[in-house]
Design a protein around this motif. Structure first.
Motif, PDB file in Angstrom:
ATOM      1  N   UNK A 126       0.813  -1.219   0.000  1.00  0.00           N
ATOM      2  CA  UNK A 126       0.000   0.000   0.000  1.00  0.00           C
ATOM      3  C   UNK A 126       0.840   1.260   0.000  1.00  0.00           C
ATOM      4  N   UNK A 127       2.046   1.164  -0.554  1.00  0.00           N
ATOM      5  CA  UNK A 127       2.999   2.274  -0.528  1.00  0.00           C
ATOM      6  C   UNK A 127       2.955   3.176  -1.752  1.00  0.00           C
ATOM      7  N   UNK A 128       2.013   2.930  -2.656  1.00  0.00           N
ATOM      8  CA  UNK A 128       1.932   3.731  -3.884  1.00  0.00           C
ATOM      9  C   UNK A 128       0.552   4.376  -3.957  1.00  0.00           C
ATOM     10  N   UNK A 129       0.553   5.676  -4.234  1.00  0.00           N
ATOM     11  CA  UNK A 129      -0.700   6.399  -4.440  1.00  0.00           C
ATOM     12  C   UNK A 129      -0.700   7.013  -5.831  1.00  0.00           C
ATOM     13  N   UNK A 130      -1.876   7.020  -6.443  1.00  0.00           N
ATOM     14  CA  UNK A 130      -2.060   7.710  -7.728  1.00  0.00           C
ATOM     15  C   UNK A 130      -3.145   8.750  -7.498  1.00  0.00           C
ATOM     16  N   UNK A 131      -2.783   9.986  -7.693  1.00  0.00           N
ATOM     17  CA  UNK A 131      -3.705  11.111  -7.478  1.00  0.00           C
ATOM     18  C   UNK A 131      -4.336  11.060  -6.092  1.00  0.00           C
ATOM     19  N   UNK A 132      -3.523  10.698  -5.086  1.00  0.00           N
ATOM     20  CA  UNK A 132      -3.968  10.712  -3.702  1.00  0.00           C
ATOM     21  C   UNK A 132      -4.713   9.480  -3.224  1.00  0.00           C
ATOM     22  N   UNK A 133      -4.845   8.471  -4.083  1.00  0.00           N
ATOM     23  CA  UNK A 133      -5.573   7.247  -3.724  1.00  0.00           C
ATOM     24  C   UNK A 133      -4.617   6.057  -3.793  1.00  0.00           C
TER      25      UNK A 133
END
Length: 71
Positions: free
Chosen positions: A39-46
């Motif tokens: 869960x270490x990657x976010x795309x556009x804050x999600x």
């Protein structure tokens, strides 16, 4: 925030796994799965867990405290 220029043509999407390798956020493709599973990657804050997620120019990818902009 760092802009990462893709080799794709203008407006062409790129997969998240490819983008992270291109941006030197990971050394190996297998490292992408580990980051996503944690869960270490976010795309556009999600939080994003799909390696094949399509990114478009202007999307912001956050990983390990760094923000990368698809360009």
């Amino acid at each position: 925030m760092r802009e990462v220029h893709t080799s794709k043509g203008s407006g062409e999407p790129i997969r998240l796994g490819q983008f992270l390798k291109l941006a030197d956020a990971v050394e190996l493709g297998s490292d992408v799965k580990l980051l996503l599973d944690a869960g270490s990657v976010e795309v556009n804050g999600v939080v994003e867990t799909r390696r094949g997620r399509q990114l478009a120019p202007g999307d912001v990818v956050s990983v390990r405290g760094e923000q990368l902009v698809v360009h």
